[in-house]
Enzyme design. Structure first.
Site, short mmCIF file in Angstrom:
data_model
loop_
_atom_site.label_atom_id
_atom_site.label_comp_id
_atom_site.label_asym_id
_atom_site.label_seq_id
_atom_site.Cartn_x
_atom_site.Cartn_y
_atom_site.Cartn_z
CD GLU A 59 1.38 20.01 15.17
OE1 GLU A 59 0.61 20.60 14.42
OE2 GLU A 59 0.94 19.41 16.37
CB CYS B 286 5.30 1.73 7.04
SG CYS B 286 4.00 1.54 6.17
CG HIS C 63 3.94 15.21 9.27
ND1 HIS C 63 4.28 15.96 10.28
CD2 HIS C 63 4.25 13.92 9.40
CE1 HIS C 63 4.96 15.22 11.15
NE2 HIS C 63 5.12 13.71 10.63
CE LYS D 251 2.16 10.12 17.33
NZ LYS D 251 3.30 9.69 18.55
CD GLU E 128 2.78 7.45 20.81
OE1 GLU E 128 3.39 6.24 20.99
OE2 GLU E 128 3.47 8.22 20.02
CG HIS F 225 10.67 17.73 18.32
ND1 HIS F 225 9.97 18.91 17.93
CD2 HIS F 225 10.08 16.84 17.50
CE1 HIS F 225 9.12 18.42 16.81
NE2 HIS F 225 9.11 16.99 16.69
CD GLU G 178 18.66 12.94 12.88
OE1 GLU G 178 17.72 12.27 12.64
OE2 GLU G 178 18.46 13.92 14.00
CB ILE H 230 13.06 18.98 14.17
CG1 ILE H 230 12.05 20.06 14.18
CG2 ILE H 230 12.86 17.91 15.24
CD1 ILE H 230 12.00 20.85 15.45
CG LEU I 161 -1.96 0.99 1.25
CD1 LEU I 161 -2.86 1.46 0.05
CD2 LEU I 161 -2.67 1.18 2.52
#
Length: 770
Positions: free
Chosen positions: A672, A523, A701, A122, A612, A648, A491, A438, A19
């Protein structure tokens, strides 16, 4: 009496993330909508076939999504925010993906040329993100998508009678944001549409509906309780039988409310709340069909089938039952059989979505026919349980001793923030509205290709290292050129912000194909935290030192915090989570001190997942926040005053935990805020947050490229919540998933916005002085 097996939802992404690749190919314009829809239909057909073959009796439909099931619900009921210029017709893919990802230009969305995405946050206390519904005063609802009906018919045509999955109306409204309206006030109108949906499903032949109301495990107000009563009094007689599905916790004080609802079945999460079964049996009417969530739908540990058998044997002899995972299997990888390189000893302790259905089938067979009917499965389960309990890989006495020796001084900075701020400014000499990012920069196809070639042995360590140095050097130089104040190394060597560290820590194992959906096509492969955690060697110091050697500007050391590593891993269930978190904290503390010793003046310890992990019931919050904040402070408190600690956080509501965030005592927190138009800063303003804040001005995003004016407007809004002298300028999150042709103009505009704000500040100072 019969025991049946149900699944509440199956992973959508496919065995090998089919997907993801189909979506990204479509978004890139490489394939057509028809090709995307064909790929999606193929994944649904394979999912139904696999679940049936594994022994599931009751299969779900409408659990599949091209992006998010809450967004699907918004499309279904026509809850489309006004900025998308919706005409009121059926929601088409362009509009759907504009709501998910934003849109820029006529090719991206026929409905609006420059539109922001809906806010994302979330899904309860999981690492799955959902698109927050946006409702307005005068909101109307109508059936605007046929997806739920089409997929029911699609399954039926393939020979699979299914139980459609529908997010319940009250949970939908409780998860929504209202503009000039309280979402629950819209319940009467929404129920009209839900009644029409149920009637249409009944007409199509659906006998049962799985209606998910996960908010029933939360603390409920009197108004919310009344909303549930009104909703199900209206819906219970509108067509199919209703399997009211709860998960992620226990009903607790909501049990009496649920017991009185006129539903036909009830699903209970007996993994998160094993003690709720007996009270429920005492309260529920005998005709209510019980669905028991006995296999963990959120973690990957193998069940102890003999223990489950003896736990439910007596009940199975008294009434019909359904046994199921505790929640949708969306949160687990698809199939353990793909993990051919995983340590066999650890592999035998694990169970992914496919194996969990096999476990349920074996348990149901034993409950229906006797324990001997599943002798082989039960024997293997018993052997694995004993092996895990006795394995020397699990416990390290040295780590336990180090934890026991921790004292209170290890969780406190030497001086208060005001003194640290002065020392840091003297060392760093940063301007007003300092700019940074970030952490990560785009992981281009070339970067991923080089990493894959290195993993396969097609290029050696030296060649891979040379490639990464070239990428890092170019990123540092470009940041200097555009005028960023605090730089990052990009990174490029990191596969994932948690996996990269877990691979270098003792106590973690990793999969090759253990992917789970985070949001949309994104993912992740959560590490498996199976044993005690320690840091054998420095993890990031070499790359930080190389990057700092390329510039005279401050280079941030970039680390992932202990709470985020914990919450984004599959965590061992044989000891308290807080113990594992403190172990990780000690390992990260060692890395922080090594970075400081190497010369790092700024060290960022990301705790994106702190909110979260907050328990769903307020009565349990303080205990969690105490050990979570303590774990962060263990990592950050061993440095000098003039070493600046950043953290962050993203996609969380902060109002209810702002005091805990304050006690983390990070010198700078970046958060955010772009999608929420700085609303998340309300908490920082009301609390009078004393330290410095970087409110995100660039929604990473979304593929949109924000203009300078858009960012200066956001910074102006931020200044109404937080004193300008406390404000940093940065994107919402890391830039790993974006493309350079999006990132470059966006960051150039961001730096220009910061410079514009500095100019305004200087003008204001001059005016005030005159």
């Amino acid at each position: 009496m019969t025991v049946s097996v149900a699944t509440l939802g199956f992973p959508r992404i496919g065995l090998r993330r089919e997907l993801k690749f189909a979506l990204e190919s479509y978004w890139a314009g490489k394939t057509t909508l028809t090709e995307l829809q064909t790929a999606a239909a193929g994944l649904r057909a394979l999912g139904w076939a696999r679940q049936k073959a594994l022994g599931a009796d009751i299969l779900p439909s409408n659990d599949f999504s091209l992006y998010d099931h809450v967004l699907d619900t918004s499309a279904l009921i026509g809850a489309i925010p006004p900025r998308y210029d919706w005409s009121g017709e059926s929601v088409d893919p362009d509009l759907y993906f504009a709501m998910a990802r934003g849109a820029q230009g006529p090719a991206a969305c026929g409905h609006s040329h420059n539109t922001t995405a809906q806010e994302m946050t979330k899904w309860f206390d999981t690492n799955y993100h959902f698109m927050v519904p946006e409702l307005t005063a005068g909101q109307t609802f109508q059936i605007a998508s046929t997806k739920i009906f089409d997929e029911f018919e699609e399954a039926k045509a393939l020979g699979y009678p299914t139980r459609p999955v529908l997010l319940g109306p009250v949970s939908y409204l409780m998860l929504a944001k209202g503009k000039a309206v309280e979402p629950l006030a819209l319940l009467p109108q929404l129920l009209d549409t839900y009644a029409e949906i149920l009637a249409r499903l009944a007409q199509a032949g659906a006998e049962w509906i799985q209606i998910d109301e996960p908010c029933l495990v939360l603390d409920l107000s009197a108004e919310q309780r009344t909303a549930f009563e009104r909703a199900y009094a209206r819906l219970a007689t509108r067509g199919p039988k209703l399997m009211l599905t709860t998960y992620f916790g226990g009903l607790g004080d909501n049990l009496d409310l649920v017991a009185d609802l006129p539903v036909h079945g009830l699903h209970l999460d007996l993994v998160r709340a094993p003690g709720q079964l007996e009270p429920a049996l005492a309260k529920l009417q005998p005709h209510v069909l019980l669905s028991l969530g006995v296999i963990d739908g959120r973690n990957i540990w193998r069940a102890n089938l003999p223990d489950l058998y003896w736990r439910f044997k007596e009940l199975a002899g008294k009434r019909d039952l359904i046994i199921a995972p505790s929640c949708s299997l969306l949160h687990t990888p698809v199939d353990l059989a793909l993990e051919t390189s995983l340590d066999p000893e650890i592999a035998q302790w694990l169970s992914f979505a496919v194996q969990k259905i096999e476990e349920l089938a074996a348990l149901a067979k034993a409950l229906n026919e006797g324990e001997d009917a599943s002798f082989a499965a039960f024997s293997a389960s018993r052997i694995a349980a004993v092996a895990r309990q006795t394995s020397p890989k699990i416990h390290d006495p040295a780590i336990a001793a180090r934890l026991a020796a921790l004292d209170e001084a290890a969780t406190r900075r030497a001086s208060p923030f005001t003194a640290r701020r002065d020392a840091q400014q003297k060392r760093l000499s940063l301007p007003a509205y300092p700019t940074t990012t970030i952490g990560s920069f785009p992981q281009t196809p070339e970067v991923r290709k080089a990493r894959a070639a290195h993993i396969k042995g097609e290029i050696d360590d030296a060649a891979y290292d040379r490639y990464l140095r070239v990428e890092t050097r170019a990123a540092v130089k470009w940041q200097e050129e555009i005028g960023l104040d605090v730089l990052v190394h990009g990174e490029f060597e990191r596969n994932d912000m948690v996996q990269y560290f877990g691979e270098q820590l003792a106590g973690f194992a990793f999969t090759r194909a253990g992917w789970v959906q985070s949001y949309g096509s994104r993912c992740v492969r959560p590490p498996i935290l199976y044993g005690d955690v320690s840091r054998p060697a420095p993890m990031t110091v070499g790359w930080w030192r190389y990057a700092q050697d390329q510039t005279d500007r401050p280079m941030k050391g970039m680390l992932t915090g202990p709470v985020t590593i914990l919450n984004w891993s599959f965590v061992r269930d044989d000891q308290p989570r807080e113990t594992s978190c403190r172990q990780i904290a000690l390992a990260i503390r060692d890395e922080v001190q090594d970075l400081e010793a190497a010369g790092a003046a700024i060290i960022q310890i990301d705790e994106a997942a702190l909110r979260e992990g907050l328990p769903l019931r307020r009565s349990e919050w303080q205990h969690y926040l105490d050990w979570a904040v303590e774990s962060f402070r263990i990592t950050s408190s061993g440095v000098a005053d003039d070493t600046q600690i950043h953290t962050h956080m993203c996609y969380s509501e902060f109002n209810d935990i702002i005091r805990a965030i304050g006690t983390m005592d990070a010198d700078v927190i970046s958060i955010e805020t772009a999608r929420s138009q700085m609303e998340l800063l309300d908490a920082f303003a009301s609390y009078a947050y004393p330290n410095e804040v970087g409110p995100g001005v660039y929604d990473i995003h979304s593929p949109r490229i924000p203009a300078e004016r858009e960012m200066t407007d956001l910074l102006t809004l931020a200044g109404k919540h937080v004193p300008p002298r406390q404000i940093w300028v940065n994107p919402d999150c890391g830039l790993k998933t974006r493309k350079w042709d999006e990132v470059r103009p966006a960051l150039v505009a961001m730096v220009a916005a910061a410079q514009a704000m500095r100019s305004k500040a200087r003008i204001k100072e001059a005016y005030d002085a005159s």
